[in-house]
Design an enzyme around this catalytic site. Sequence first.
Site, PDB file in Angstrom:
ATOM      1  N   ASP A 121       0.829  -1.208   0.000  1.00 24.30           N
ATOM      2  CA  ASP A 121       0.000   0.000   0.000  1.00 24.30           C
ATOM      3  C   ASP A 121       0.862   1.256   0.000  1.00 24.30           C
ATOM      4  O   ASP A 121       1.995   1.247   0.477  1.00 24.30           O
ATOM      5  CB  ASP A 121      -0.926  -0.015   1.226  1.00 24.30           C
ATOM      6  CG  ASP A 121      -2.057   1.005   1.097  1.00 24.30           C
ATOM      7  OD1 ASP A 121      -2.398   1.378  -0.050  1.00 24.30           O
ATOM      8  OD2 ASP A 121      -2.590   1.429   2.141  1.00 24.30           O
ATOM      9  N   ASN A 123     -11.298  -2.334  -4.821  1.00 23.10           N
ATOM     10  CA  ASN A 123     -10.576  -1.306  -5.581  1.00 23.10           C
ATOM     11  C   ASN A 123     -11.323  -0.867  -6.850  1.00 23.10           C
ATOM     12  O   ASN A 123     -10.968   0.136  -7.469  1.00 23.10           O
ATOM     13  CB  ASN A 123      -9.139  -1.750  -5.929  1.00 23.10           C
ATOM     14  CG  ASN A 123      -8.187  -1.729  -4.741  1.00 23.10           C
ATOM     15  OD1 ASN A 123      -7.298  -2.571  -4.636  1.00 23.10           O
ATOM     16  ND2 ASN A 123      -8.365  -0.779  -3.835  1.00 23.10           N
TER      17      ASN A 123
HETATM   18  C1  IPE Z   1      -5.458  -2.582   0.086  1.00 23.47           C
HETATM   19  O1  IPE Z   1      -5.123  -1.252  -0.091  1.00 23.47           O
HETATM   20  C2  IPE Z   1      -5.367  -3.284  -1.217  1.00 23.47           C
HETATM   21  C3  IPE Z   1      -4.044  -3.336  -1.822  1.00 23.47           C
HETATM   22  C4  IPE Z   1      -2.933  -2.797  -1.413  1.00 23.47           C
HETATM   23  C5  IPE Z   1      -4.004  -4.088  -2.999  1.00 23.47           C
HETATM   24  P1  IPE Z   1      -6.234  -0.121  -0.229  1.00 23.47           P
HETATM   25  O2  IPE Z   1      -5.487   1.130  -0.446  1.00 23.47           O
HETATM   26  O3  IPE Z   1      -7.248  -0.515  -1.214  1.00 23.47           O
HETATM   27  O4  IPE Z   1      -6.895  -0.172   1.222  1.00 23.47           O
HETATM   28  P2  IPE Z   1      -7.777   0.917   1.991  1.00 23.47           P
HETATM   29  O5  IPE Z   1      -8.844   1.374   1.042  1.00 23.47           O
HETATM   30  O6  IPE Z   1      -6.864   2.040   2.371  1.00 23.47           O
HETATM   31  O7  IPE Z   1      -8.296   0.181   3.188  1.00 23.47           O
HETATM   32  C1  IPE Z   2      -1.674   0.287  -3.316  1.00 22.33           C
HETATM   33  O1  IPE Z   2      -1.447   1.646  -3.356  1.00 22.33           O
HETATM   34  C2  IPE Z   2      -1.907  -0.299  -4.682  1.00 22.33           C
HETATM   35  C3  IPE Z   2      -3.300  -0.654  -4.968  1.00 22.33           C
HETATM   36  C4  IPE Z   2      -4.300  -0.686  -4.116  1.00 22.33           C
HETATM   37  C5  IPE Z   2      -3.585  -1.020  -6.327  1.00 22.33           C
HETATM   38  P1  IPE Z   2      -2.648   2.672  -3.332  1.00 22.33           P
HETATM   39  O2  IPE Z   2      -3.065   2.964  -4.735  1.00 22.33           O
HETATM   40  O3  IPE Z   2      -3.735   2.204  -2.427  1.00 22.33           O
HETATM   41  O4  IPE Z   2      -1.931   3.945  -2.715  1.00 22.33           O
HETATM   42  P2  IPE Z   2      -2.512   4.947  -1.648  1.00 22.33           P
HETATM   43  O5  IPE Z   2      -2.978   4.127  -0.481  1.00 22.33           O
HETATM   44  O6  IPE Z   2      -3.634   5.687  -2.293  1.00 22.33           O
HETATM   45  O7  IPE Z   2      -1.361   5.820  -1.290  1.00 22.33           O
HETATM   46 MG    MG Z   3      -4.108   2.474  -0.463  1.00 28.35          MG
END
Ligand code: IPE
Ligand code: IPE
Ligand code: MG
Length: 246
Positions: free
Chosen positions: A25, A73
């Site tokens: 993340d 997502n």
């Molecule tokens: C969890 O991250 C999913 C992945 C890293 C693939 P998110 O960024 O989607 O999680 P939340 O929304 O902050 O809980």
């Molecule tokens: C994790 O990084 C990757 C995916 C969930 C695909 P994020 O895209 O959630 O990055 P932040 O949390 O917005 O910084």
């Molecule tokens: Mg994230």
Amino acid sequence: MHCVSSTVHVPDVGAVPRHIAIIMDGNGRWATQRKLPRMAGHTKGVDAVRTTVESYSNSGIGYLTLFASSSENWRRRRAEVSFLMRLFASVLIRETARLDDYGIRLRIVGDLSMFGAGLRALIQRAEAKTAHNSHMTLTIAANSGGRGDILRAIRRLLEQTAADERSALIDDASFAQHLALAYAPEPDLFIRTGRERRISNFLLWQLAYTELYFTDTFWPDFDDATLEAALASYRTRERRFGRANA
Ligand code: IPE
Ligand code: IPE
Ligand code: MG
């Protein structure tokens, strides 16, 4: 190999985890901090995946599971969702041969029905090409969610078990056999990068006794030092599985 349930048997655990599961993340915030579009963070995140996989493959850890996208997502803007799918496809095209060279078996888990036929074919080809490898199993969880996985397992169990046998036959082991990660031991170590302290619907069943480690490092900055810090923390944990320590 299938899951031995940590709530039925106390597993054999050592100083090195057999299975690490990571929520990668912080890609978006990594990019925003640099005044770059979020997509730049995802692209840079792929480099961190490559170096992490290479380090792991030398470390004797048998299973590595990476959370690439969750079943939630899809709530993101369409441009980001389609960028992530294109990125996934291009990584499969570019990196599968290298995984094979490292002796890595690749598995993709999650609800792939939302992906286009082209991406599904690439996934199938990458899994088939690496299926014979035994050095390490790399699982990418894509459009994946713990609750959906549990519900699918319940449906399969109900389909396969006659009504009058259900209460006798449905137990930890028969249930876990139907989960997407049935081939892997439950994770010993869970790592989440990127500051949040939550599970975000990752492996809900399997994390029952997993050691949790959270780091503020954003995923694109994850490197050997961050990994070593997580492993060092793991070595200090006393895993009791409900037992008293005396
Ligand atoms: C969890 O991250 C999913 C992945 C890293 C693939 P998110 O960024 O989607 O999680 P939340 O929304 O902050 O809980
Ligand atoms: C994790 O990084 C990757 C995916 C969930 C695909 P994020 O895209 O959630 O990055 P932040 O949390 O917005 O910084
Ligand atoms: Mg994230």
